[in-house]
Write a protein that holds these residues in place. Structure first.
Motif, PDB file in Angstrom:
ATOM      1  N   VAL A 175       0.837  -1.191   0.000  1.00  0.00           N
ATOM      2  CA  VAL A 175       0.000   0.000   0.000  1.00  0.00           C
ATOM      3  C   VAL A 175       0.879   1.251   0.000  1.00  0.00           C
ATOM      4  N   PRO A 176       0.758   2.046  -1.034  1.00  0.00           N
ATOM      5  CA  PRO A 176       1.566   3.258  -1.056  1.00  0.00           C
ATOM      6  C   PRO A 176       0.936   4.310  -0.158  1.00  0.00           C
ATOM      7  N   ILE A 177       1.756   4.968   0.557  1.00  0.00           N
ATOM      8  CA  ILE A 177       1.216   6.041   1.396  1.00  0.00           C
ATOM      9  C   ILE A 177       1.012   7.286   0.556  1.00  0.00           C
ATOM     10  N   VAL A 178       2.046   7.626  -0.186  1.00  0.00           N
ATOM     11  CA  VAL A 178       1.928   8.763  -1.077  1.00  0.00           C
ATOM     12  C   VAL A 178       2.474   8.345  -2.433  1.00  0.00           C
ATOM     13  N   THR A 179       1.786   8.761  -3.465  1.00  0.00           N
ATOM     14  CA  THR A 179       2.376   8.543  -4.780  1.00  0.00           C
ATOM     15  C   THR A 179       2.449   9.886  -5.477  1.00  0.00           C
ATOM     16  N   PHE A 180       3.424  10.038  -6.322  1.00  0.00           N
ATOM     17  CA  PHE A 180       3.593  11.273  -7.072  1.00  0.00           C
ATOM     18  C   PHE A 180       2.980  11.072  -8.446  1.00  0.00           C
ATOM     19  N   LYS A 181       1.880  11.782  -8.675  1.00  0.00           N
ATOM     20  CA  LYS A 181       1.182  11.553  -9.936  1.00  0.00           C
ATOM     21  C   LYS A 181       1.141  12.841 -10.742  1.00  0.00           C
ATOM     22  N   TRP A 182       2.247  13.195 -11.303  1.00  0.00           N
ATOM     23  CA  TRP A 182       2.308  14.435 -12.057  1.00  0.00           C
ATOM     24  C   TRP A 182       1.413  14.383 -13.286  1.00  0.00           C
ATOM     25  N   HIS A 183       1.446  13.263 -13.971  1.00  0.00           N
ATOM     26  CA  HIS A 183       0.654  13.173 -15.196  1.00  0.00           C
ATOM     27  C   HIS A 183      -0.819  13.349 -14.936  1.00  0.00           C
ATOM     28  N   HIS A 184      -1.192  12.908 -13.786  1.00  0.00           N
ATOM     29  CA  HIS A 184      -2.571  12.989 -13.397  1.00  0.00           C
ATOM     30  C   HIS A 184      -3.076  14.434 -13.432  1.00  0.00           C
ATOM     31  N   VAL A 185      -2.224  15.350 -13.070  1.00  0.00           N
ATOM     32  CA  VAL A 185      -2.674  16.731 -12.924  1.00  0.00           C
ATOM     33  C   VAL A 185      -1.987  17.669 -13.892  1.00  0.00           C
ATOM     34  N   GLU A 186      -1.163  17.144 -14.731  1.00  0.00           N
ATOM     35  CA  GLU A 186      -0.249  18.022 -15.462  1.00  0.00           C
ATOM     36  C   GLU A 186      -0.925  19.204 -16.138  1.00  0.00           C
ATOM     37  N   ALA A 187      -1.869  18.909 -17.014  1.00  0.00           N
ATOM     38  CA  ALA A 187      -2.436  19.994 -17.807  1.00  0.00           C
ATOM     39  C   ALA A 187      -3.095  21.062 -16.947  1.00  0.00           C
ATOM     40  N   PRO A 188      -4.070  20.693 -16.133  1.00  0.00           N
ATOM     41  CA  PRO A 188      -4.691  21.751 -15.321  1.00  0.00           C
ATOM     42  C   PRO A 188      -3.699  22.417 -14.389  1.00  0.00           C
ATOM     43  N   TYR A 189      -2.739  21.645 -13.929  1.00  0.00           N
ATOM     44  CA  TYR A 189      -1.757  22.196 -13.006  1.00  0.00           C
ATOM     45  C   TYR A 189      -0.956  23.289 -13.677  1.00  0.00           C
ATOM     46  N   LEU A 190      -0.515  22.995 -14.871  1.00  0.00           N
ATOM     47  CA  LEU A 190       0.274  23.999 -15.589  1.00  0.00           C
ATOM     48  C   LEU A 190      -0.561  25.242 -15.883  1.00  0.00           C
TER      49      LEU A 190
END
Lengths: 867, 194
Positions: free
Chosen positions: A64-79
């Motif tokens: 079970v991951p505690i935290v995962t880094f999901k940049w792709h998940h948010v990339e467009a809106p984030y940018l």
């Protein structure tokens, strides 16, 4: 402040630097979010969503991951969000230095900031990751700016100059396009720019994309120079409408280029011309339809007030998209949508919604304007687009300037023969010089089809150069030029009622004179339109409840009174809590104006007229429409926030709540009725007592004391030492129990002070008034302003007056009495509130007292401004 | 001026009128045609009823006041020169003319325009706009949209704004001062067709 700015700048730079490598890493997706936002947004989101869930599943098997880094998940809106933030911060940093923005317009600074950012991105990525793409620009950045311009369009000014604007926008733009294209072609033939693969049609295409004056750039520069309104509307209106024209021209020539020179015959050209008119007028018509739709919609949104502001934006955007879909002029469509609906939606919607729309409009427009300029700067830092051809670029700049001047002067010369007020020479110079090119030209240039136009990059770089030159150089020099030429500036006029009345009269007079002299002129048309508008459009598009009070003069009157009420309270606050002293300092201007012997009916108003601060409020329902993008210039002027908050708080605590909080809120779904039991009880008792008393006295034929007095000079000069008065007033408002509204006390109190009591004309509901129609209680303005024809009215024994205790505490100075004014106002309205609520218990009063729909007192009005 | 009734083929004293009012010959001719058109019974003079026949005036809230402004006190009719002279108030102010003609104030000067507007209010011609007079005009212009009390207070406020000597009425000087910032030349001019 400055230091803070630098810190922010550092932070900003840091964030950008952070951003760049990240986006560099993510270059797998080649051009990042902003470049291909829209095709990219939805799929990427869903894709990354899928990824995310898969990931979740996959990892759940292992651990079970505690935290995962999901940049792709948010990339467009984030940018996107980051870019908006960066642009906003850039604007903030730039605006922090006023002495810089005074010299260099903000738009120029933003472009320069874009250069810096672009340089950083280039440094990090070695390629320009972010550029302004036409899709983003035309679909996501431009519409709200144009909608804002349409919505805040000063309609009367716009339509009375519509003829001139159309001439400039249509003929002027065509002239610019044709002359530029032909001259460049001629120079090319003459060999001025070496070996270029550009034909006549391509030159004309280039001319058409360069022809339009850009509204975004024009607003940005002109709103800082404050030229006179006619000049402004000419330049601004032209820039708005010619966008439509230029897009049409561009499309026509684009089609011609695709066809190729040999295919073009007379039929095609005629088709082009027809399509020009269809596109332009069709777009405008579509906008009108959507505008009417919005107006109709807001007519019936009273139950969903919370989202009604959304309709304006959504329908405006739909107007834009629909026009785009039908290949009509989207810009014209959204402009006319805004122009058409502004009046009706402002009337139909709740006041809160109106200010929401206003602010949101400004937020969006200002935000995208900032983004546009920043990205215009960033786009320049890209090696791939730069193709230098000195001849081409310089000649373009030169021709743009020259033909703009020629076009404006020639068209003005024709127009001036038909204009009542000719456009002066200096104004013409400014108009010509104000021909700024902007992002629309750039957007169109990027849209060029590289397969058909070999020199696309040269055109893009030329367009960028022209944009930079006009926005930065002409932008900077505009202000000195305006000063140097002594261009007539916009007059800062104070709103006065008499002026409005006069203007209205003048309108009528002119129509009559045109009638008599038997000509169908401008005034005649306007009159006919107004008549039509009033009779049909308003009937169809406005709520019945608001139709009545739409008259302009009345609106101004209402505004003025609101303003007075605001400054009245603000003034009292400034002077130390609730002490509403009218000493000389408050009267200085006033005295200057009216001499020593003033007073009569309206001491408050007069004093407040002389008091120029704390004036405007966002309560103002119809501020002079202005296309300025700066919201705060319109509404926040002179607002002293802290004091207002204090006042608000004070009033909240110590004034009885009116039954209705806001005069203008017809058809509210949530109606704030006074619910404070104790308060209601107390008011009720007071009211009853005072009425009983007045009834008694009336029956016994005792005429209440007449107290008509003027200010004696002595009174005005009588000024309380500040500390003392502060002290006293504190004790005064600190407890409600100090107020006992027994009329016996108050009557005697007023009697005692009869000689010095300032003529705040008061009257008692029920007794001593011959004409019940004149009861000021029914009048919304009554508490602020009571005309002298009511001067014979008696003092209202039911009004709030200090109790015996309070009176003992306070020496009977006029100032003390005056300071009670606001309380009295509130008590007055509660009077009728009580009546409305308990008619059964008070059958007798019904005949003497004003009917229930009593307007709230001005303090509550003020209250409302801050909710 | 004189009762010189206008003849059919040419306008009497055309030269003088042009000089006085600043209208061009074309303007004058057009206005003359209009005058004759209004003058239904061909008397060479217009009566108030003739003006009443103009359609738009009936709808104009202050139409009757404007009509009466054409008639000098005590007269029942207006002849062509007076008609033109009144209309000349509304000619746009061409700057070069005013600058040269210092000897006599042209009829379309700012002051004269204002005077005309002032007289629309000042029905009893006592040189002052009283509250009642202002109220009448306001009532006509605002109509039923506003209640009587609101009208009263609007009138009150308007008077307060302009009334400098506190006599509860607006004199012409006060009137002019209150409109100092208004571009009267724009607001009180129309473009006469040729």
């Amino acid at each position: 402040m400055q230091r803070c700015g630098y810190v922010l700048l550092l932070w900003l730079v840091g964030s950008v630097l952070l951003l760049c490598p990240v986006s560099g890493v993510m270059r797998v997706k080649d051009k990042a979010a902003l470049t291909h936002k829209e095709p990219h947004l939805k799929p990427s989101e869903s894709k990354s969503n899928a990824n995310g869930t898969e990931h979740g599943h996959g990892s759940s098997i292992k651990k079970v991951p505690i935290v995962t880094f999901k940049w792709h998940h948010v990339e467009a809106p984030y940018l996107i969000a980051l870019w908006i933030l960066v642009a906003g911060l850039a604007k903030m940093v730039i605006e922090a230095n006023h002495h810089v923005t005074n010299v260099i317009p903000e738009s120029a600074l933003l472009i320069c900031f874009g250069f810096i950012l672009g340089g950083m991105i280039w440094g990090a990525d070695k390629v320009q990751t972010f550029t302004l793409t036409p899709t983003v620009f035309f679909f996501y950045l431009l519409p709200q700016i144009i909608l804002d311009a349409g919505y805040f369009m000063p309609n009367k000014l716009f339509f009375s100059n519509l003829g001139a604007i159309l001439i400039y926008a249509i003929i002027g733009t065509c002239w610019n396009a044709a002359s530029l294209g032909l001259s460049l072609w001629g120079c090319h033939k003459g060999g001025a720019m070496g070996d270029l693969d550009i034909g006549l049609l391509q030159y004309l295409l280039f001319g058409s994309l360069m022809a339009a004056v850009d509204p975004v750039a024009v607003i940005a520069v002109f709103e800082q120079v404050h030229v006179n309104e006619v000049l402004f509307i000419l330049v601004f209106g032209e820039s708005l409408l010619n966008d439509g024209v230029t897009v049409v021209l561009f499309n026509v020539f684009d089609a011609f280029v695709s066809l190729g020179g040999s295919q073009i015959d007379a039929v095609e050209i005629i088709k082009g011309i027809i399509s020009f008119f269809v596109v332009a007028f069709g777009g405008s018509l579509l906008g009108l339809v959507f505008g009417l739709l919005v107006s109709l919609l807001t007519r019936c949104t009273k139950n969903i007030q919370i989202i009604e502001p959304g309709f304006i934006f959504v329908l405006g955007y739909l107007a834009y998209l629909t026009a785009e879909m039908l290949s009509l002029s989207a810009i014209l469509s959204i402009v006319f949508c805004g122009v058409c609906c502004q009046k009706y939606i402002n009337a139909n919607m709740d006041e809160k919604s109106v200010s929401t729309v206003r602010y949101t409009m400004k937020v969006l427009a200002n935000g995208s304007e900032t983004m546009i300029f920043v990205f215009l700067g960033i786009s320049a830092i890209d090696k791939t687009i730069w193709v230098w051809n000195t001849g081409f670029i310089l000649l373009t700049l030169l021709f743009i300037m020259i033909y703009r001047f020629i076009g404006v002067f020639f068209l003005t010369w024709i127009l001036n023969r038909y204009r009542l007020v000719p456009i002066g020479f200096i104004d013409q110079v400014i108009m010509s010089y104000g021909g700024l090119r902007g992002a629309v030209a750039y957007g169109l240039a990027v849209m060029l089809n590289e397969s058909k136009i070999k020199e696309k990059n040269l055109m893009i770089s030329t367009t960028l150069i022209v944009v930079y030159f006009t926005v930065i150089f002409q932008g900077i020099t505009m202000k000195p030029l305006v000063t140097w030429l002594k261009v007539k500036r916009a007059a800062v006029t104070e709103l006065t009622l008499i002026e409005k009345v006069q203007n209205k009269l003048f309108d009528h007079v002119l129509v009559a004179i045109e009638d008599i002299s038997g000509q169908i002129g401008h005034n005649y048309m306007r009159d006919k339109w107004n008549y039509f508008e009033e009779k049909w459009m308003s009937w169809a598009l406005m709520k019945p409840s608001v139709r009545k009070t739409r008259d302009h003069v009345f609106n101004v009157f209402h505004q003025l009174n609101l303003k007075d009420a605001m400054s009245y309270v603000a003034e009292g606050e400034r002077r130390g809590s609730l002490e509403f002293i009218r000493n000389e300092s408050a009267f200085i201007d006033f005295k200057k104006k009216f001499g020593d012997e003033f007073s009569e009916a309206m001491p408050d108003i007069m004093a407040d007229m002389s008091d120029d601060h704390g004036a405007a409020s966002d309560m103002r329902r119809h501020p002079v429409p202005s296309v300025s993008l700066e919201m705060h210039e319109q509404t926040m002027k002179g607002m002293r926030e802290t004091e207002d908050i204090n006042t608000h708080h004070l009033l909240q605590q110590h004034l009885y709540k009116g039954r209705k909080q806001h005069r203008h809120r017809y058809s509210r779904s949530h109606f704030d009725v006074n619910k404070d039991e104790n308060e209601v009880q107390e008011i009720f008792q007071r009211t009853m007592r005072s009425r009983l008393e007045s009834f008694k006295s009336a029956k016994m034929g005792v005429a209440p004391p007449k107290t008509i007095s003027k200010y004696s000079k002595k009174d005005q000069q009588q000024k309380m030492p500040n500390g003392k008065s502060l002290d006293k007033s504190k004790s005064y408002y600190s407890g409600d129990e100090d107020f006992e509204f027994s009329e016996g006390d108050s009557a005697s109190g007023y009697d005692a002070s009869g000689s010095t009591f300032p003529m705040r004309v008061t009257y008692r509901a029920g007794a001593g008034i011959e004409n019940p129609a004149f009861m000021p209680d029914m009048d919304p303005m009554a508490p602020i302003q009571i005309p002298p024809w009511l001067a014979e009215a008696e003092l209202d024994s039911g009004m709030v007056a200090p109790s015996q205790r309070a009176q003992v505490r306070l020496p009977w100075t006029p100032s003390n009495l005056r300071r009670l004014a606001p309380f009295r106002a509130s008590a007055q309205s509660n009077d009728s509130f009580m009546l409305a609520d308990a008619p059964a218990t008070q059958p007798r009063d019904d005949e003497e007292l004003p009917p229930p729909p009593s307007p709230p007192p001005p303090p509550s009005n003020r209250d409302g401004g801050y909710m | 001026m004189g009762s010189s009734s206008s003849s059919m083929d040419n306008i009497p004293n055309a030269e003088e009128l042009m000089q006085e009012t600043g209208f061009s010959a074309a303007h004058l001719l057009r206005l003359y045609e209009r005058f004759e058109f209004l003058d239904k019974d061909q008397t060479g003079e217009l009566r108030p009823e003739d003006f009443g026949a103009v359609g738009g005036l009936a709808l104009n809230p202050i139409g009757d006041r404007i009509i009466s402004a054409f008639f000098s006190p005590g007269r029942e009719t207006v002849d062509f020169p007076s008609f033109v002279r009144v209309l000349a108030h509304f000619r746009p102010n061409d700057t070069n003319r005013t600058r040269n003609g210092t000897q006599q104030e042209p009829v379309n000067s700012r002051t004269r325009k204002l005077k005309f507007a002032f007289q629309l209010y000042d029905q009893d011609r006592d040189g002052k706009i009283s509250r009642a007079e202002l109220l009448q005009v306001l009532r006509a212009m605002l109509g039923i949209q506003v209640t009587e009390e609101q009208l009263q207070s609007i009138a009150e406020r308007a008077i307060q704004e302009a009334d400098l000597d506190r006599d509860d009425a607006i004199s012409f000087d006060e009137f002019r001062k209150s409109l100092e910032k208004v571009n009267i030349d724009h607001k009180m001019s129309i473009r006469f067709l040729k």
